[in-house]
Design a protein around this motif. Structure first.
Motif, mmCIF file in Angstrom:
data_model
loop_
_atom_site.group_PDB
_atom_site.id
_atom_site.type_symbol
_atom_site.label_atom_id
_atom_site.label_comp_id
_atom_site.label_asym_id
_atom_site.label_seq_id
_atom_site.Cartn_x
_atom_site.Cartn_y
_atom_site.Cartn_z
ATOM 1 N N GLY A 203 36.977 38.242 48.807
ATOM 2 C CA GLY A 203 38.000 38.027 47.662
ATOM 3 C C GLY A 203 37.870 38.448 46.289
ATOM 4 N N LEU A 204 36.602 38.372 45.854
ATOM 5 C CA LEU A 204 36.208 38.690 44.396
ATOM 6 C C LEU A 204 36.329 40.331 44.414
ATOM 7 C CD1 LEU A 204 33.277 36.369 43.363
ATOM 8 C CD2 LEU A 204 35.669 36.223 42.744
ATOM 9 N N GLY A 205 35.716 40.750 45.524
ATOM 10 C CA GLY A 205 35.837 42.321 45.692
ATOM 11 C C GLY A 205 37.372 42.883 45.646
ATOM 12 N N ALA A 206 38.118 42.344 46.261
ATOM 13 C CA ALA A 206 39.388 42.611 46.192
ATOM 14 C C ALA A 206 40.312 42.394 44.861
ATOM 15 C CB ALA A 206 40.149 41.936 47.350
ATOM 16 N N LEU A 207 39.911 41.168 44.185
ATOM 17 C CA LEU A 207 40.308 41.116 43.118
ATOM 18 C C LEU A 207 39.764 42.008 42.149
ATOM 19 C CD1 LEU A 207 41.610 39.422 40.977
ATOM 20 C CD2 LEU A 207 39.638 37.815 40.669
ATOM 21 N N MET A 208 38.797 42.387 41.908
ATOM 22 C CA MET A 208 38.009 43.345 40.846
ATOM 23 C C MET A 208 38.657 44.730 41.152
ATOM 24 S SD MET A 208 36.147 41.626 39.020
ATOM 25 C CE MET A 208 37.198 40.222 39.168
ATOM 26 N N LEU A 209 38.960 45.131 42.386
ATOM 27 C CA LEU A 209 39.367 46.168 42.945
ATOM 28 C C LEU A 209 40.759 46.587 42.312
ATOM 29 C CD1 LEU A 209 39.151 48.848 44.453
ATOM 30 C CD2 LEU A 209 40.004 47.803 46.462
ATOM 31 N N VAL A 210 41.627 45.586 42.448
ATOM 32 C CA VAL A 210 42.995 45.856 42.132
ATOM 33 C C VAL A 210 42.927 45.970 40.275
ATOM 34 C CG1 VAL A 210 43.588 43.176 41.835
ATOM 35 C CG2 VAL A 210 45.331 45.040 42.175
ATOM 36 N N LEU A 211 42.121 45.288 39.705
ATOM 37 C CA LEU A 211 41.912 45.120 38.195
ATOM 38 C C LEU A 211 41.536 46.622 37.816
ATOM 39 C CD1 LEU A 211 40.452 41.699 37.576
ATOM 40 C CD2 LEU A 211 42.683 42.426 36.866
ATOM 41 N N VAL A 212 40.741 47.031 38.512
ATOM 42 C CA VAL A 212 40.120 48.530 38.074
ATOM 43 C C VAL A 212 41.075 49.423 38.390
ATOM 44 C CG1 VAL A 212 38.372 50.205 38.579
ATOM 45 C CG2 VAL A 212 37.742 47.798 38.301
ATOM 46 N N ILE A 228 46.320 42.625 45.674
ATOM 47 C CA ILE A 228 46.409 41.288 45.241
ATOM 48 C C ILE A 228 46.609 40.250 46.433
ATOM 49 C CG2 ILE A 228 48.013 39.804 43.807
ATOM 50 C CD1 ILE A 228 48.366 42.096 41.970
ATOM 51 N N ALA A 229 47.330 40.504 47.253
ATOM 52 C CA ALA A 229 47.839 39.588 48.483
ATOM 53 C C ALA A 229 46.335 39.387 49.249
ATOM 54 C CB ALA A 229 48.860 40.081 49.230
ATOM 55 N N ALA A 230 45.739 40.228 49.506
ATOM 56 C CA ALA A 230 44.391 40.090 50.288
ATOM 57 C C ALA A 230 43.390 39.172 49.478
ATOM 58 C CB ALA A 230 43.689 41.500 50.606
ATOM 59 N N ALA A 231 43.254 39.457 48.181
ATOM 60 C CA ALA A 231 42.373 38.862 47.278
ATOM 61 C C ALA A 231 42.942 37.275 47.348
ATOM 62 C CB ALA A 231 42.258 39.288 45.903
ATOM 63 N N ALA A 232 44.279 36.956 47.237
ATOM 64 C CA ALA A 232 44.771 35.472 47.169
ATOM 65 C C ALA A 232 44.391 34.966 48.558
ATOM 66 C CB ALA A 232 46.182 35.583 46.934
ATOM 67 N N VAL A 233 44.572 35.713 49.626
ATOM 68 C CA VAL A 233 44.485 35.101 50.891
ATOM 69 C C VAL A 233 43.121 34.646 50.914
ATOM 70 C CG1 VAL A 233 44.835 35.491 53.489
ATOM 71 C CG2 VAL A 233 46.617 36.160 51.937
ATOM 72 N N LEU A 234 42.113 35.494 50.801
ATOM 73 C CA LEU A 234 40.899 35.569 50.954
ATOM 74 C C LEU A 234 40.329 34.309 49.964
ATOM 75 C CD1 LEU A 234 39.588 38.967 51.240
ATOM 76 C CD2 LEU A 234 39.536 37.750 52.961
ATOM 77 N N LEU A 235 40.577 34.302 48.863
ATOM 78 C CA LEU A 235 40.150 33.213 47.973
ATOM 79 C C LEU A 235 40.723 31.800 48.228
ATOM 80 C CD1 LEU A 235 40.215 35.063 44.544
ATOM 81 C CD2 LEU A 235 38.024 34.359 45.957
ATOM 82 N N ILE A 236 41.874 31.794 48.793
ATOM 83 C CA ILE A 236 42.387 30.436 49.093
ATOM 84 C C ILE A 236 41.798 30.170 50.574
ATOM 85 C CG2 ILE A 236 44.620 29.496 50.211
ATOM 86 C CD1 ILE A 236 46.062 31.031 48.240
ATOM 87 N N ALA A 237 41.596 30.972 51.418
ATOM 88 C CA ALA A 237 40.685 30.750 52.496
ATOM 89 C C ALA A 237 39.373 30.160 52.180
ATOM 90 C CB ALA A 237 40.780 31.822 53.579
ATOM 91 N N TRP A 238 38.831 30.771 51.338
ATOM 92 C CA TRP A 238 37.307 30.395 51.124
ATOM 93 C C TRP A 238 37.629 28.756 50.473
ATOM 94 C CZ3 TRP A 238 36.143 29.725 45.439
ATOM 95 C CH2 TRP A 238 34.856 29.332 45.281
ATOM 96 N N ILE A 239 38.330 28.565 49.491
ATOM 97 C CA ILE A 239 38.619 27.261 48.955
ATOM 98 C C ILE A 239 38.673 26.110 50.118
ATOM 99 C CG2 ILE A 239 40.068 25.640 47.543
ATOM 100 C CD1 ILE A 239 40.617 28.079 45.931
#
Length: 471
Positions: A203-212, A228-239
């Motif tokens: 999730g963090l990797g996807a978030l950083m990738l789109v920011l870069v 962005i959608a992948a990062a959100a799904v992964l981080l929500i799943a993590w929570i």
């Protein structure tokens, strides 16, 4: 194990050796990146991305090392972290290429585990030295960051790549010091949640990738939106995994404590600029001035002197933090750190065409860094029970790393949209970056005002009794 190393000043002195290694590792590459980048063919944006990569690793390694420390022993994991840093430093020095720089900086990111693991040992072995010990360690860290950069810059003036060896002897001393430390007496329990670790990392990797890459892809492009959608799904799943687990990687329930939540929010916001700005600082200082006034054209040694001056002010801020807390309270100290950072970035927006002008803002940012690092690391220890010490400090370090990573990513994105035909960042790009950092630092000051000490809690003057219970 001698009693001198097990408790009191001997324990803190041994920890200082390890923290000095952490500071040197975090500081020595900053003034070298323009020179080393030219040697291996990495431009300004690429240099910022290398720094961003290390910040992503910081964010991922923080909960891993903290959780493993609480499970398997703080000293054992400290030895693992120090060994990773030593290997990464040797790899960069022995064979500098774009690949080895990336791998080495990721390994060096294990320094993020030093403070949580040291805090666990300090709290269990010498709780009466909690606040003073943490202030000393933060001060040593900041001075080492500047000194490491100065030594590396000086060596680099003689030979372009000689400064890359700066960290190697300090890593050797840190390994010896880690072996001399006592084990923590805190209870060990729990199991490692591998699914949570995987989801958080992806999730963090996807978030950083789109920011870069968002600027290059286009923020409304399919690639950006899907990432962005992948990062959100992964981080929500993590929570959700963390909330349902009896052995969470990061116990998110800790953030229900409004004190820790306020401290973590403040840490994120101030680190966004104060730490996320470090790579950008070196790039601006090393860029040759262009037609619109961007860049100061300094060499590696001059850049390292600016960094040293910034951390000297950071050391002053760290040293003053315990006294300020006694005089005006922790909440005011937190807010002051955020306001100082905002004032520094605002000054950079307005005055940056000469080195004396630039120093005014940069030194204010340095002072704010010392205040917030000392205050937040101390408070993150004091607001939880002893069994959660490393994890609580780890949550704060994670907020710091995440704030710094997102800050560096946002700066990189702003730069990507404001470059010259030759690939240099324009003055407008730098000003946008400073302005955003100032706004986020003000948000950190507001978060600091939300901190409320527990009713009936001891005042800082009686911290010895307080720290015995929680520091």
């Amino acid at each position: 194990m001698t009693s001198a190393v097990s408790r009191g000043r001997g324990l803190i002195a041994t920890m200082v050796v390890i923290v000095v290694c952490s500071g040197v590792v975090q500081g020595y590459l900053t003034p070298l990146l323009p020179v080393v980048g030219g040697h291996v063919g990495v431009g300004g944006v690429g240099q910022n991305n290398l720094y961003l990569l290390s910040q992503i690793a910081f964010t991922v390694l923080t909960p891993l090392l903290s959780r493993w420390g609480d499970m398997w022993g703080h000293r054992r994991l400290l030895l693992v972290a120090v060994a990773m840093v030593a290997v990464g430093s040797l790899l960069i020095a022995a064979r500098p290429t774009t690949t080895t720089l990336a791998i080495g900086m990721v390994l060096q990111s294990a320094v993020v585990g030093f403070f949580p693991l040291l805090a666990g040992i300090l709290r269990s072995r010498s709780p009466e030295h909690g606040r003073i010990g943490m202030s000393v360690l933060v001060g040593a860290l900041l001075l080492a960051i500047g000194t490491g950069g100065f030594v590396a810059g000086t060596l680099s003036d003689e030979h372009a790549l000689a400064g890359l060896w700066t960290a190697v002897p300090f890593c050797t001393l840190a390994v010896v010091a880690a072996l001399a430390l006592p084990t923590s007496t805190a209870p060990r329990a729990g199991r490692f949640n591998s699914l949570a670790a995987l989801l958080l990392t992806l999730g963090l990797g996807a978030l950083m990738l789109v920011l870069v890459q968002g600027g290059a892809w286009g923020w409304t492009s399919a690639s950006s939106l899907l990432t962005i959608a992948a990062a959100a799904v992964l981080l929500i799943a993590w929570i959700r995994v963390e909330q349902r687990s009896s052995h969470p990687l990061v116990d998110l329930r800790m953030l229900r404590d409004p004190r820790l939540a306020a401290v973590s929010a403040h840490t994120f916001c101030v680190a966004f600029g104060a730490i996320g700005f470090l790579g950008a600082n070196a790039v601006y200082l090393g860029t040759e001035p262009d037609g619109d006034g961007a860049g100061l054209g300094l060499g590696a040694r001059a850049i390292s002197l600016v960094s040293l001056a910034m951390v000297a002010l950071g050391f002053l801020g760290s040293a003053l933090t315990p006294r300020l807390a006694r005089a005006v309270g922790d909440r005011t100290v937190l807010s002051t750190g955020g306001c100082a950072g905002a004032a520094g970035f605002l000054s950079l927006c307005l005055f940056h065409s000469s080195l004396p002008q630039y120093l005014v803002g940069a030194l204010a940012v340095g002072f704010a860094t010392g205040v917030f690092e000392a205050a937040t690391r101390t408070l993150s220890v004091e607001v939880v029970h002893e069994a959660e010490t490393a994890l609580s400090v780890g949550v704060n370090e994670m907020a710091l790393s995440l704030g710094a990573a997102i800050g560096a990513a946002v700066i990189g994105a702003l730069w990507a949209g404001n470059t010259t035909a030759q690939g240099s960042v324009t003055g407008v790009g730098h000003q946008w970056a400073w302005a955003v950092c100032a706004v986020v630092a003000l948000a950190g000051a507001a978060a600091g005002l939300l901190f409320r000490p527990p009713s009936g809690s001891p005042t800082p003057e009686t911290e010895i009794t307080h720290v015995t219970r929680t520091a």
